[in-house]
Design an enzyme around this catalytic site. Sequence first.
Site, mmCIF file in Angstrom:
data_model
loop_
_atom_site.group_PDB
_atom_site.id
_atom_site.type_symbol
_atom_site.label_atom_id
_atom_site.label_comp_id
_atom_site.label_asym_id
_atom_site.label_seq_id
_atom_site.Cartn_x
_atom_site.Cartn_y
_atom_site.Cartn_z
ATOM 1 N N ARG A 47 0.884 -1.259 -0.062
ATOM 2 C CA ARG A 47 0.030 -0.074 0.014
ATOM 3 C C ARG A 47 0.970 1.128 0.218
ATOM 4 N NH1 ARG A 47 1.853 1.927 4.115
ATOM 5 N NH2 ARG A 47 0.738 4.056 3.502
ATOM 6 N N GLY A 48 0.246 2.385 -0.072
ATOM 7 C CA GLY A 48 0.983 3.709 -0.407
ATOM 8 C C GLY A 48 1.115 3.706 -1.776
ATOM 9 N N ALA A 49 0.820 5.002 -2.413
ATOM 10 C CA ALA A 49 0.808 5.367 -3.652
ATOM 11 C C ALA A 49 1.894 4.822 -4.509
ATOM 12 C CB ALA A 49 0.417 6.590 -4.032
ATOM 13 N N GLN A 199 -2.775 2.984 9.574
ATOM 14 C CA GLN A 199 -1.338 3.005 9.043
ATOM 15 C C GLN A 199 -0.522 3.817 10.090
ATOM 16 O OE1 GLN A 199 -4.280 3.263 7.530
ATOM 17 N NE2 GLN A 199 -4.044 2.562 5.306
ATOM 18 N N ASP A 240 -1.859 10.682 -2.623
ATOM 19 C CA ASP A 240 -2.436 9.564 -3.480
ATOM 20 C C ASP A 240 -2.473 10.288 -4.908
ATOM 21 O OD1 ASP A 240 -2.887 8.577 -0.651
ATOM 22 O OD2 ASP A 240 -2.750 6.749 -2.167
ATOM 23 N N ASN A 250 -5.305 12.495 -0.336
ATOM 24 C CA ASN A 250 -4.288 11.691 0.544
ATOM 25 C C ASN A 250 -5.338 10.818 1.531
ATOM 26 O OD1 ASN A 250 -1.817 10.763 1.513
ATOM 27 N ND2 ASN A 250 -2.163 11.952 3.206
ATOM 28 N N LYS A 251 -4.857 10.318 2.433
ATOM 29 C CA LYS A 251 -5.540 9.511 3.357
ATOM 30 C C LYS A 251 -6.686 10.210 4.322
ATOM 31 C CE LYS A 251 -5.586 5.750 3.964
ATOM 32 N NZ LYS A 251 -6.577 4.859 3.235
#
Length: 348
Positions: A47-49, A199, A240, A250-251
């Site tokens: 995960r994470g762009a 996260q 993202d 973003n998150k």
Amino acid sequence: MAPLTSIAWVDNQVRILDQTKLPGEIAYNTIVTITEMYDAIKMLKVRGAPAIGVAAGFGLYLGMKDFPDSSSLADFLTLLLKNADFLASSRPTAINLFWALERVKKVVHSQKDVLSVSQLKELLLKEAIAILEEDKAMCQKIGEFGFSLLKEHKTLLTHCNAGGLATAAYGTALSPIYVGLEKGKAFKVYADETRPLLQGSRITALELMEAGVPVTLICDNMAAFVMAQGKIDAVIVGADRITANGDTANKIGTYSVALAAKEHGIPFYVAAPSSTFDTTLESGKEIPIEERGQEEIVNGFGKLTGPEKVPVYNPAFDVTPHRYITAIITEKGVLEPPFTESIATIIS
Ligand code: MRU
């Protein structure tokens, strides 16, 4: 430097760290098929762009590696497109996923008239490894630019995880902190826990502790109060997808942090590689926002925290309007407002 690695090419195999098991278990999985890679992305094992982009490159290779060398080029290209569409359907918000798939498809198309099917398969792997290696270099540059910008500050706040585990190396938002450590500067970091999938607490807090960075974990709803107490000098987060005007997905929860930072006169920085920009979109209103399952909020980690059948709304990302962003740190330099102009100078 974070010792844990999100995704790597080891002994001719793709290896990922299963991030759903953190922080309790450090479990590396070998990913052998495209379906396994799709599942790993969808379930947030990787995960994470930027890391999702790297995973997509390898996923495409895995989907093509057993294609018979003796079959036709036309069939090869048809399957390549089908596999790219399949991987693209795993998660909608991080543009790095689509960026990596487009990049690999383009490279194959540019060579399809001169290489054999077998050589095109080798090219796919070469490109996936190139994306991985470039990601490492990108992280390092963001870290250096970010460190120059932040070095006078003492205490930073971050949200979600934009560290080594969200990329192939140092991370984006956490990279200036790791570069600082190498130069003898120890930033103090407040990490938002980042509901619902934690996260910030499961990954950022772990990653920073492992690296020896002084980190304090807070619940998301504490961030504004911690700012009001004067404990935060600057906020730094990842992204993202960033649109042509600088609006940043973003998150979920990032937008609230930006609003609180504005109220308290605290600079709010976004750190992201050029592969996270989507200048085909004018503003953040156009960014597709992933919605995830009810169970993540009501029964996320095996404990019922709400009535079992209560309806929930679970957007995984939000959009921070560009007016709340002080600067965007990229591997090509630091972009300042007006973002429409500064972004255009690095993205053609
Ligand atoms: O749902 P996730 O864990 O993939 O979300 C990750 C984030 O929102 C990160 O902040 C973003 O991808 C930047 S990673 C360098």
